[in-house]
Enzyme design. Structure first.
Site, PDB file in Angstrom:
ATOM      1  N   GLU A  37       0.883  -1.177   0.000  1.00  0.00           N
ATOM      2  CA  GLU A  37       0.000   0.000   0.000  1.00  0.00           C
ATOM      3  C   GLU A  37       0.907   1.208   0.000  1.00  0.00           C
ATOM      4  O   GLU A  37       1.636   1.445   0.960  1.00  0.00           O
ATOM      5  CB  GLU A  37      -0.922  -0.029   1.221  1.00  0.00           C
ATOM      6  CG  GLU A  37      -2.104   0.928   1.093  1.00  0.00           C
ATOM      7  CD  GLU A  37      -1.765   2.344   1.502  1.00  0.00           C
ATOM      8  OE1 GLU A  37      -1.545   3.180   0.584  1.00  0.00           O
ATOM      9  OE2 GLU A  37      -1.704   2.614   2.698  1.00  0.00           O
ATOM     10  N   CYS A  56      -2.135   8.767   3.393  1.00  0.00           N
ATOM     11  CA  CYS A  56      -1.960   8.372   1.998  1.00  0.00           C
ATOM     12  C   CYS A  56      -3.192   8.704   1.172  1.00  0.00           C
ATOM     13  O   CYS A  56      -3.113   8.837  -0.048  1.00  0.00           O
ATOM     14  CB  CYS A  56      -1.631   6.894   1.901  1.00  0.00           C
ATOM     15  SG  CYS A  56      -2.810   5.818   2.733  1.00  0.00           S
TER      16      CYS A  56
END
Length: 481
Positions: free
Chosen positions: A229, A263
């Site tokens: 990720e 993020c």
């Protein structure tokens, strides 16, 4: 003397924690020896152990939140929400394991059956980030343990104290010390863990640069699980809406929550040109009011500092580069506290820039791009190698359908921020944002592998054609059981 790792509070610069750098070989060996016994435990035993962990987190929630706030710099109120997410992850993961990796049995004729079950990989490495140093690694560790894996966890070198506390809480709940190992160290320690032949997979949350290096490293090892990720250069598209105020709030939340260190934060505001002046003015006015302060300050801040001075320096430099290449400043990014990594929100119009950098600027910096048509807005949203999160603010159901169908991202929202994803849904992206191993509810998928079986309680077989008779004189078609 053993090498040590130190941790410092971003808001004050004071030393918070110190610990010895770990021996990676020794820690992996311990985890490898331990996982078969853990995997042999009933899943009910493993889940009940982790439910005790959730109870331990709740019992120590305020002290845990205080530690997170001090080591990351995030406001105490936000650290409390992170602790809540850590505790809630257990029940979510138990449900996900049951739904995503169920045992299935299909009965056939004459006592035959087929079955699908799942096995753990073995010893899994987890590399944690600094922005959510408890919640994000916990999102790998808990489902990995439920599935029967052992775990070797290396927290970010910038937040080792939180990582150590997370492991302490898991051990205190009954997760065997041999099954969950803490590895302390810097980047070299992380590289050694990722390259160790004794791990059966690696679960990673962090930058695209590190994730790409890991992807290259694991390319020749198809037998090892790799879940990445890696963040994003996320767009938020603002279109026809009369509610300028609410649209501005959603944009500010998307861009500046966690000081821009999520993020899923919005990095690019793509706005219809006829709406831009009024909306940008509202966004700027709201950004002006955001309190940037110490995590324990009163009144409570919206933003604390970024993680360290190196990060703050890099973001300040990036803002200056955008300015020097034609960006028009809407709101200057400043350093309000000398010597500390506090940053005020920066907003810059980059519409006229010939080449806009496609990078994840991991902080409170929002770039504005004006467009004339909705098709141009979608094209601009997709003008990135990343593909994590995207949101449409305003518009109609028909426009949202068009946006959803054409935006390239793993998370696509309407009239909601780009961030704040639910752990009860998958979370991941495409392109440079991930390798199609979404986390959150789908973490169960990469923590175990399926095994298909054909089974019978008794020996049962036949050869129906192609056998000579016992005397060898002719071919027969009768079955020999």
């Amino acid at each position: 003397m053993s090498e040590e790792l130190l941790s410092f509070e971003p808001a004050t610069g004071e030393q918070l924690w110190r610990g010895k750098v770990s021996d990676v070989d020794a820690e992996v060996e311990i985890a490898r020896r331990a996982w078969p016994e853990w995997a042999a435990k009933p899943v009910t035993f493993r889940t009940e152990t982790l439910r005790r962990f959730a109870d331990r987190v709740k019992a120590e929630s305020e002290a845990f939140a205080d530690l997170i706030a001090r080591e990351t710099g995030k406001p105490l109120w936000e650290a409390r929400t992170e602790v809540e997410s850590v505790a809630n992850k257990v029940d979510i993961s138990v449900k996900a394991y049951a739904e995503r990796t169920p045992n299935r049995r299909i009965e056939g004729a004459m006592g035959l059956r087929s079955a699908v079950r799942h096995k753990p990989h073995g010893a899994l490495a987890v590399l944690g980030p600094y922005n959510f140093p408890a919640h994000l690694p916990n999102g790998h560790i808990v489902p990995a343990l439920i599935a029967g894996n052992s775990v070797v966890f290396k927290p970010s070198e910038k937040t080792p104290a939180v990582g150590a506390k997370l492991v302490e809480l898991l051990h205190s709940a009954g997760v065997p010390q041999e099954v969950l190992r803490l590895v302390v160290g810097g980047p070299d320690t992380g590289k050694a863990l990722a390259a160790h032949p004794g791990i059966d997979g690696l679960l990673f949350t962090g930058s695209a640069r590190t994730g790409l290096a890991l992807n290259r490293q694991f390319a020749g090892q198809p037998g090892k699980m790799l879940a990445l990720e890696m963040g994003g250069n996320n767009p938020i598209v603002a279109w026809d809406t009369a509610d300028i105020r609410t649209a501005a709030i959603l944009i500010v939340q998307s861009a500046f929550l966690s000081a821009g260190q999520r993020c899923s934060n919005a990095r690019r505001l793509i706005v219809k040109d006829s709406l831009a002046d009024a909306l940008i003015a509202e966004v700027r006015e709201l950004a002006n009011r955001l309190i940037v302060d110490h995590p324990h300050a009163d009144p409570a801040p919206y933003m604390g500092p970024v993680i360290d001075n190196e990060a703050a320096d890099g973001l300040t430099e990036s803002f200056l580069v955008l300015m020097s290449n034609g960006g028009q400043v809407i709101r200057h990014m400043t350093r309000p506290v000398a010597g500390r990594p506090f940053l005020t929100p920066g907003i810059i119009d980059v519409t006229t820039m010939a080449e806009r950098p496609d990078v994840e600027l991991f902080g409170p910096l929002l770039q504005v791009i004006r467009v004339e048509t909705f098709e141009a807005a979608i094209a601009e949203a997709n003008n990135t190698a990343f593909g994590l999160s995207a949101a449409l603010i305003g518009g109609t159901p028909q426009l949202y359908d068009q946006f959803w169908a054409n935006a390239r991202a793993g998370v696509i929202n309407w009239n909601r921020p780009t961030n704040g994803a639910s752990s009860a849904a998958p979370f991941g992206g495409v392109g440079l944002s991930g390798n199609h191993r979404p986390s959150a509810f789908y973490a169960a998928d990469y923590c175990a592998y399926p095994v298909a079986s054909a089974e019978s309680d008794a020996l049962r077989a036949s050869i129906g054609v192609g056998l000579r008779d016992p005397e060898g004189s002719q071919l027969v078609t009768k079955k020999y059981l």
